[in-house]
Design an enzyme around this catalytic site. Structure first.
Site, mmCIF file in Angstrom:
data_model
loop_
_atom_site.group_PDB
_atom_site.id
_atom_site.type_symbol
_atom_site.label_atom_id
_atom_site.label_comp_id
_atom_site.label_asym_id
_atom_site.label_seq_id
_atom_site.Cartn_x
_atom_site.Cartn_y
_atom_site.Cartn_z
ATOM 1 N N ARG A 1 27.673 62.168 -14.214
ATOM 2 C CA ARG A 1 28.623 61.423 -15.054
ATOM 3 C C ARG A 1 28.736 59.974 -14.555
ATOM 4 O O ARG A 1 28.863 59.048 -15.349
ATOM 5 C CB ARG A 1 29.997 62.097 -15.045
ATOM 6 C CG ARG A 1 30.018 63.531 -15.581
ATOM 7 C CD ARG A 1 29.983 63.659 -17.058
ATOM 8 N NE ARG A 1 31.091 63.022 -17.737
ATOM 9 C CZ ARG A 1 31.282 63.067 -19.048
ATOM 10 N NH1 ARG A 1 30.429 63.744 -19.824
ATOM 11 N NH2 ARG A 1 32.290 62.456 -19.614
ATOM 12 N N HIS B 1 23.472 62.627 -22.537
ATOM 13 C CA HIS B 1 24.603 63.567 -22.487
ATOM 14 C C HIS B 1 24.635 64.194 -21.107
ATOM 15 O O HIS B 1 23.583 64.433 -20.510
ATOM 16 C CB HIS B 1 24.420 64.679 -23.529
ATOM 17 C CG HIS B 1 25.353 65.838 -23.300
ATOM 18 N ND1 HIS B 1 26.630 65.856 -23.792
ATOM 19 C CD2 HIS B 1 25.202 66.984 -22.578
ATOM 20 C CE1 HIS B 1 27.237 66.970 -23.386
ATOM 21 N NE2 HIS B 1 26.379 67.675 -22.649
ATOM 22 N N GLU C 1 26.402 75.101 -21.689
ATOM 23 C CA GLU C 1 25.355 74.203 -22.192
ATOM 24 C C GLU C 1 23.978 74.553 -21.629
ATOM 25 O O GLU C 1 22.978 74.477 -22.342
ATOM 26 C CB GLU C 1 25.730 72.751 -21.866
ATOM 27 C CG GLU C 1 26.958 72.303 -22.647
ATOM 28 C CD GLU C 1 27.403 70.886 -22.334
ATOM 29 O OE1 GLU C 1 26.796 70.232 -21.457
ATOM 30 O OE2 GLU C 1 28.362 70.434 -22.981
ATOM 31 N N ARG D 1 24.253 54.144 -19.497
ATOM 32 C CA ARG D 1 24.806 53.769 -20.806
ATOM 33 C C ARG D 1 25.046 52.262 -20.906
ATOM 34 O O ARG D 1 24.828 51.668 -21.959
ATOM 35 C CB ARG D 1 26.079 54.570 -21.064
ATOM 36 C CG ARG D 1 25.759 56.031 -21.442
ATOM 37 C CD ARG D 1 26.974 56.902 -21.386
ATOM 38 N NE ARG D 1 26.781 58.167 -22.114
ATOM 39 C CZ ARG D 1 27.687 59.146 -22.126
ATOM 40 N NH1 ARG D 1 28.821 59.010 -21.450
ATOM 41 N NH2 ARG D 1 27.455 60.252 -22.807
ATOM 42 N N TYR E 1 27.853 71.170 -29.982
ATOM 43 C CA TYR E 1 29.055 70.323 -29.926
ATOM 44 C C TYR E 1 30.261 71.008 -30.573
ATOM 45 O O TYR E 1 31.178 70.307 -31.026
ATOM 46 C CB TYR E 1 28.781 68.981 -30.601
ATOM 47 C CG TYR E 1 28.056 67.971 -29.725
ATOM 48 C CD1 TYR E 1 28.663 67.464 -28.568
ATOM 49 C CD2 TYR E 1 26.802 67.490 -30.052
ATOM 50 C CE1 TYR E 1 28.021 66.524 -27.763
ATOM 51 C CE2 TYR E 1 26.148 66.544 -29.256
ATOM 52 C CZ TYR E 1 26.771 66.070 -28.116
ATOM 53 O OH TYR E 1 26.134 65.129 -27.326
ATOM 54 N N LYS F 1 19.113 61.680 -25.335
ATOM 55 C CA LYS F 1 19.393 61.778 -26.762
ATOM 56 C C LYS F 1 18.275 61.122 -27.592
ATOM 57 O O LYS F 1 17.425 60.405 -27.030
ATOM 58 C CB LYS F 1 20.743 61.104 -27.045
ATOM 59 C CG LYS F 1 21.928 61.810 -26.376
ATOM 60 C CD LYS F 1 23.256 61.171 -26.775
ATOM 61 C CE LYS F 1 24.429 61.902 -26.133
ATOM 62 N NZ LYS F 1 25.738 61.375 -26.628
ATOM 63 N N PHE G 1 34.123 62.166 -35.865
ATOM 64 C CA PHE G 1 32.720 61.766 -35.730
ATOM 65 C C PHE G 1 31.761 62.950 -35.627
ATOM 66 O O PHE G 1 30.573 62.764 -35.399
ATOM 67 C CB PHE G 1 32.549 60.836 -34.516
ATOM 68 C CG PHE G 1 33.025 61.418 -33.197
ATOM 69 C CD1 PHE G 1 32.213 62.262 -32.457
ATOM 70 C CD2 PHE G 1 34.287 61.099 -32.713
ATOM 71 C CE1 PHE G 1 32.646 62.792 -31.249
ATOM 72 C CE2 PHE G 1 34.727 61.622 -31.497
ATOM 73 C CZ PHE G 1 33.905 62.478 -30.762
ATOM 74 N N THR H 1 31.579 56.797 -21.918
ATOM 75 C CA THR H 1 31.032 57.156 -23.241
ATOM 76 C C THR H 1 30.629 55.917 -24.041
ATOM 77 O O THR H 1 29.544 55.870 -24.616
ATOM 78 C CB THR H 1 32.090 57.962 -24.032
ATOM 79 O OG1 THR H 1 32.546 59.033 -23.211
ATOM 80 C CG2 THR H 1 31.506 58.507 -25.314
ATOM 81 N N ASN I 1 24.365 56.560 -27.152
ATOM 82 C CA ASN I 1 24.602 56.169 -25.756
ATOM 83 C C ASN I 1 23.608 56.843 -24.790
ATOM 84 O O ASN I 1 23.911 57.065 -23.626
ATOM 85 C CB ASN I 1 26.056 56.448 -25.372
ATOM 86 C CG ASN I 1 26.458 57.894 -25.607
ATOM 87 O OD1 ASN I 1 25.616 58.728 -25.930
ATOM 88 N ND2 ASN I 1 27.724 58.200 -25.413
HETATM 89 P P1 GDP Z 1 30.787 62.142 -23.332
HETATM 90 O O1 GDP Z 1 31.215 63.377 -22.573
HETATM 91 O O2 GDP Z 1 30.905 60.887 -22.512
HETATM 92 O O3 GDP Z 1 29.419 62.278 -23.955
HETATM 93 O O4 GDP Z 1 31.827 61.923 -24.534
HETATM 94 P P2 GDP Z 1 32.565 62.941 -25.537
HETATM 95 O O5 GDP Z 1 32.427 64.363 -25.063
HETATM 96 O O6 GDP Z 1 33.933 62.407 -25.773
HETATM 97 O O7 GDP Z 1 31.776 62.747 -26.909
HETATM 98 C C1 GDP Z 1 30.525 63.371 -27.115
HETATM 99 C C2 GDP Z 1 29.596 62.385 -27.789
HETATM 100 O O8 GDP Z 1 30.122 62.062 -29.076
HETATM 101 C C3 GDP Z 1 29.472 61.011 -27.104
HETATM 102 O O9 GDP Z 1 28.518 60.993 -26.061
HETATM 103 C C4 GDP Z 1 29.049 60.121 -28.254
HETATM 104 O O10 GDP Z 1 27.645 60.252 -28.537
HETATM 105 C C5 GDP Z 1 29.841 60.706 -29.419
HETATM 106 N N1 GDP Z 1 31.122 60.021 -29.628
HETATM 107 C C6 GDP Z 1 32.217 60.019 -28.815
HETATM 108 N N2 GDP Z 1 33.217 59.297 -29.329
HETATM 109 C C7 GDP Z 1 32.742 58.825 -30.517
HETATM 110 C C8 GDP Z 1 33.306 58.006 -31.554
HETATM 111 O O11 GDP Z 1 34.455 57.554 -31.497
HETATM 112 N N3 GDP Z 1 32.493 57.755 -32.634
HETATM 113 C C9 GDP Z 1 31.227 58.232 -32.743
HETATM 114 N N4 GDP Z 1 30.489 57.943 -33.831
HETATM 115 N N5 GDP Z 1 30.662 59.007 -31.785
HETATM 116 C C10 GDP Z 1 31.413 59.293 -30.698
#
Ligand code: GDP
Length: 138
Positions: A85, A115, A126, A102, A49, A9, A57, A91, A112
């Site tokens: 993962r 992805h 993707e 992370r 996304y 990222k 968010f 996350t 973080n």
């Molecule tokens: P991942 O699969 O671990 O990347 O997590 P998710 O699919 O739930 O979320 C996608 C991305 O959105 C995450 O990697 C973070 O960059 C962002 N994200 C997730 N949860 C939050 C949140 O509560 N707040 C904010 N600002 N960003 C979030």
């Protein structure tokens, strides 16, 4: 053999972590089958996304993901979706296990560093979002 999409990222690229992230993949037996650097537009990040468009968010996340260059990669290996993962960690960097990307480098839940696709169907979508068949090394 399985494939997954990885993104370093904008925070990871800006902080000089490209080499470190790739080293972790390669030293864990993961092969890089395709790779490029690019900067997404806001609309392209929103398309990537799209599953998150109802989340609070979404706007912040897609602004962040289009804020600077990213490195997108297709990773290949046995069970690589889950393996990636595990290497990434949870996350939220504060919740991520010790020794994960992370945990070691993430600064907040949004920034973080990496992805990784979470299932075969999302991996297929993707990978196709960024790469065509000629860009994929057999
Ligand atoms: P991942 O699969 O671990 O990347 O997590 P998710 O699919 O739930 O979320 C996608 C991305 O959105 C995450 O990697 C973070 O960059 C962002 N994200 C997730 N949860 C939050 C949140 O509560 N707040 C904010 N600002 N960003 C979030």
């Amino acid at each position: 053999m399985e494939r997954t999409l990885s993104i370093i990222k904008p925070d990871g690229v800006a902080r000089g972590l490209i080499g470190e992230v790739i080293r972790r993949f390669e030293s864990n037996g993961i092969r890089i089958a395709a790779m490029k650097m690019l900067q997404m537009t806001k609309a392209q990040a929103e398309g990537f996304y799209a599953v998150h468009r109802e989340r609070p968010f979404f706007d912040s996340l897609t602004r962040f993901m289009s804020s600077g260059p990213v490195v997108v990669m297709v990773l290949e290996g046995e069970n690589v979706i889950e393996k990636n993962r595990t290497l990434m960690g949870a996350t939220d960097p504060r919740q991520a296990a010790e020794g994960t990307i992370r945990r070691d480098f993430g600064t907040e839940i949004e920034k973080n560093v990496v992805h990784g696709s979470d299932a075969p169907e999302t991996a297929a979508f993707e990978i196709g979002y960024f790469f065509n068949r000629f860009e994929m090394m057999a």
